[in-house]
Every structure is written in structure tokens, then in C-alpha cells.
Scaffold this motif. Structure first.
Motif, PDB file in Angstrom:
ATOM      1  N   SER A  20     -10.012  37.007 100.197  1.00  0.00           N
ATOM      2  CA  SER A  20      -8.568  37.135 100.341  1.00  0.00           C
ATOM      3  C   SER A  20      -8.003  35.848 100.921  1.00  0.00           C
ATOM      4  O   SER A  20      -8.737  35.028 101.470  1.00  0.00           O
ATOM      5  CB  SER A  20      -8.213  38.320 101.246  1.00  0.00           C
ATOM      6  N   ARG A  21      -6.683  35.681 100.796  1.00  0.00           N
ATOM      7  CA  ARG A  21      -6.079  34.458 101.313  1.00  0.00           C
ATOM      8  C   ARG A  21      -4.820  34.791 102.089  1.00  0.00           C
ATOM      9  O   ARG A  21      -4.188  35.833 101.892  1.00  0.00           O
ATOM     10  CB  ARG A  21      -5.794  33.470 100.186  1.00  0.00           C
ATOM     11  N   ASN A  22      -4.497  33.893 102.990  1.00  0.00           N
ATOM     12  CA  ASN A  22      -3.229  33.942 103.695  1.00  0.00           C
ATOM     13  C   ASN A  22      -2.668  32.531 103.736  1.00  0.00           C
ATOM     14  O   ASN A  22      -3.278  31.594 103.208  1.00  0.00           O
ATOM     15  CB  ASN A  22      -3.397  34.547 105.099  1.00  0.00           C
ATOM     16  N   SER A  23      -1.528  32.365 104.358  1.00  0.00           N
ATOM     17  CA  SER A  23      -0.889  31.047 104.373  1.00  0.00           C
ATOM     18  C   SER A  23      -1.749  30.004 105.077  1.00  0.00           C
ATOM     19  O   SER A  23      -1.818  28.844 104.648  1.00  0.00           O
ATOM     20  CB  SER A  23       0.481  31.144 105.047  1.00  0.00           C
ATOM     21  N   ALA A  24      -2.415  30.407 106.163  1.00  0.00           N
ATOM     22  CA  ALA A  24      -3.243  29.457 106.904  1.00  0.00           C
ATOM     23  C   ALA A  24      -4.377  28.928 106.046  1.00  0.00           C
ATOM     24  O   ALA A  24      -4.662  27.718 106.044  1.00  0.00           O
ATOM     25  CB  ALA A  24      -3.794  30.134 108.160  1.00  0.00           C
ATOM     26  N   ILE A  25      -5.031  29.810 105.303  1.00  0.00           N
ATOM     27  CA  ILE A  25      -6.126  29.387 104.420  1.00  0.00           C
ATOM     28  C   ILE A  25      -5.599  28.456 103.332  1.00  0.00           C
ATOM     29  O   ILE A  25      -6.229  27.437 103.009  1.00  0.00           O
ATOM     30  CB  ILE A  25      -6.822  30.614 103.816  1.00  0.00           C
ATOM     31  N   MET A  26      -4.453  28.780 102.772  1.00  0.00           N
ATOM     32  CA  MET A  26      -3.898  27.953 101.697  1.00  0.00           C
ATOM     33  C   MET A  26      -3.543  26.562 102.196  1.00  0.00           C
ATOM     34  O   MET A  26      -3.801  25.558 101.518  1.00  0.00           O
ATOM     35  CB  MET A  26      -2.682  28.648 101.092  1.00  0.00           C
ATOM     36  N   PHE A  27      -2.975  26.477 103.395  1.00  0.00           N
ATOM     37  CA  PHE A  27      -2.617  25.161 103.931  1.00  0.00           C
ATOM     38  C   PHE A  27      -3.854  24.376 104.361  1.00  0.00           C
ATOM     39  O   PHE A  27      -3.903  23.150 104.205  1.00  0.00           O
ATOM     40  CB  PHE A  27      -1.637  25.304 105.093  1.00  0.00           C
ATOM     41  N   ALA A  28      -4.868  25.055 104.895  1.00  0.00           N
ATOM     42  CA  ALA A  28      -6.116  24.372 105.261  1.00  0.00           C
ATOM     43  C   ALA A  28      -6.799  23.837 104.010  1.00  0.00           C
ATOM     44  O   ALA A  28      -7.322  22.713 104.001  1.00  0.00           O
ATOM     45  CB  ALA A  28      -7.040  25.328 106.007  1.00  0.00           C
ATOM     46  N   ASN A  29      -6.781  24.626 102.943  1.00  0.00           N
ATOM     47  CA  ASN A  29      -7.351  24.162 101.681  1.00  0.00           C
ATOM     48  C   ASN A  29      -6.537  22.992 101.128  1.00  0.00           C
ATOM     49  O   ASN A  29      -7.102  22.038 100.584  1.00  0.00           O
ATOM     50  CB  ASN A  29      -7.370  25.308 100.669  1.00  0.00           C
ATOM     51  N   GLY A  30      -5.227  23.063 101.296  1.00  0.00           N
ATOM     52  CA  GLY A  30      -4.384  21.947 100.865  1.00  0.00           C
ATOM     53  C   GLY A  30      -4.698  20.660 101.618  1.00  0.00           C
ATOM     54  O   GLY A  30      -4.656  19.569 101.036  1.00  0.00           O
ATOM     55  N   LEU A  31      -5.024  20.783 102.899  1.00  0.00           N
ATOM     56  CA  LEU A  31      -5.406  19.601 103.681  1.00  0.00           C
ATOM     57  C   LEU A  31      -6.686  18.981 103.125  1.00  0.00           C
ATOM     58  O   LEU A  31      -6.794  17.746 103.018  1.00  0.00           O
ATOM     59  CB  LEU A  31      -5.598  19.999 105.147  1.00  0.00           C
ATOM     60  N   ILE A  32      -7.657  19.824 102.771  1.00  0.00           N
ATOM     61  CA  ILE A  32      -8.889  19.320 102.163  1.00  0.00           C
ATOM     62  C   ILE A  32      -8.571  18.564 100.879  1.00  0.00           C
ATOM     63  O   ILE A  32      -9.055  17.447 100.651  1.00  0.00           O
ATOM     64  CB  ILE A  32      -9.865  20.477 101.867  1.00  0.00           C
ATOM     65  N   LEU A  33      -7.735  19.145 100.041  1.00  0.00           N
ATOM     66  CA  LEU A  33      -7.404  18.525  98.752  1.00  0.00           C
ATOM     67  C   LEU A  33      -6.640  17.218  98.949  1.00  0.00           C
ATOM     68  O   LEU A  33      -6.862  16.250  98.211  1.00  0.00           O
ATOM     69  CB  LEU A  33      -6.594  19.494  97.904  1.00  0.00           C
TER      70      LEU A  33
END
Length: 205
Positions: free
Chosen positions: A78-91
Motif C-alpha cells: 500500500s502507499r501513502n503520501s509519505a511513501i510517494m514523496f520518499a520514492n520521488g526523492l530517490i528518483l
């Protein structure tokens, strides 16, 4: 439980693919009419060895990061906003790898070698921190993870990413002292990540 991270993974795969493709743009062929025989070509290629080294290091670093990213998202359902932004930082950081790679290829043989190696290794320190952040945000709520994953498996994945951080920092420190040793440490790290990515999958099955 239905997996909700498909779009995140698909978008991430695209960014990884673009980032790894951009690296090849730093590999240049000789200017037209500058090569008259095979010996000239070999000399040109020999002088380009920092470019080839930077390409190899960065290619395999990004590839192994993609492998680990794939395996970590096998555990995140599952995902939430925090996971999406952390993944965005990696990218964001992965897409920026081509710039320190270009600096390393151009200036490694000069007086600025320590600075460009520091920028290069520093980028991977930040990427490692971003991976640690992603897993921390995902694992603090077990409901976001794969059904049936154990606390022991969660801890193993956490330790796997955390152990790399001090080594990256050591590589960063060596960049100001002996830049070539720093790159050797980076080389050893992607071998470590290649081996440890299998442990992630084994520890969670």
C-alpha cells in the motif's frame, strides 16, 4: 490484499531507464579526421579511461539500485503520501547521477579530482539515505507491507540498507584524501548491493 503500488513502480521504472540511458551520452567518439590509424584510436580510448570508469560505476550503481527498488516494492503493498514523496526523492537523486558522472569523467585526472569524487560519492550517500527513509516510512506501519511479512524480515531489510551508509560516508571522506580509493570503495559497494539484493528476497519469503 490488493497491491496498490503498481503505478509508482511503473513510473519509477521509467525514471531508472532514462537515468541509466543518459549515462551513455558522456561516451564520445573521436572528432572526424583526428584519427588516422588504429594506434591513434587506441591512444584516444586510453586517454578516455576516466569516462569509461565513470560510466561503468554509474551504470551498475543505478542498475543495482533498480534491482533493490524492485525488491523493496515487492514488500510494500500500500502507499501513502509519505511513501510517494520518499520514492520521488530517490528518483530525483537517481536522475541526477548523470551530472556527477560527467564531472568525474572530465575532471578526475586534474587538480579538481578530490572535489568531483566527493560530489560523486556524496550523491550516493544521499541516495542511500533516501532508500533508508523509504523503508522507514513503509515499515513503521505494517499494514502497508506485504501480508505475512515478519518483524524479523522487516528488521533484516532495514539493516541491509543501514549497513551501507557508513561505508558510503567512508568513501566520501577518502575522496578528499585518496580519490581513487573512494572509487574502489564505491565499486565494492555495488558488488555488496548486488549480493545483498538476493538476501532481501530470501529473508522475506
Amino acid at each position: 490484499m490488493e497491491k496498490e503500488t503498481g503505478r509508482i513502480e511503473g513510473f519509477s521504472d521509467g525514471v531508472f531507464a532514462i537515468a541509466i540511458t543518459l549515462l551513455v551520452l558522456d561516451l564520445h567518439i573521436p572528432e572526424e579526421n583526428s584519427i588516422t590509424n588504429g594506434n591513434d584510436l587506441l591512444i584516444f580510448m586510453k586517454n578516455q579511461w576516466p569516462t569509461f570508469l565513470a560510466f561503468i560505476l554509474s551504470f551498475f550503481s543505478i542498475f543495482i539500485m533498480w534491482v533493490n527498488h524492485h525488491k523493496i516494492f515487492k514488500q510494500i503493498y500500500s502507499r501513502n503520501s509519505a511513501i510517494m514523496f520518499a520514492n520521488g526523492l530517490i528518483l530525483f537523486l537517481v536522475s541526477a547521477v548523470s551530472y556527477p558522472t560527467a564531472l568525474l569523467a572530465r575532471y578526475f585526472n586534474g587538480e579538481a579530482s578530490s572535489v568531483v569524487v566527493a560530489i560523486y560519492t556524496g550523491t550516493f550517500v544521499l541516495i542511500n539515505l533516501a532508500f533508508n527513509l523509504l523503508w522507514f516510512l513503509a515499515s513503521r506501519d505494517k499494514k502497508l507491507l506485504r501480508p505475512g511479512i515478519t518483524d524479523q524480515a522487516i528488521k533484516k531489510i532495514h539493516n541491509n540498507y543501514l549497513y551501507g551508509l557508513p561505508v558510503y560516508i567512508i568513501a566520501l571522506l577518502f575522496s578528499f584524501w585518496i580519490p581513487s580509493v573512494s572509487l574502489i570503495i564505491i565499486l565494492g559497494l555495488w558488488i555488496f548491493w548486488a549480493l545483498s539484493s538476493g538476501k532481501i528476497e530470501m529473508s522475506t519469503t
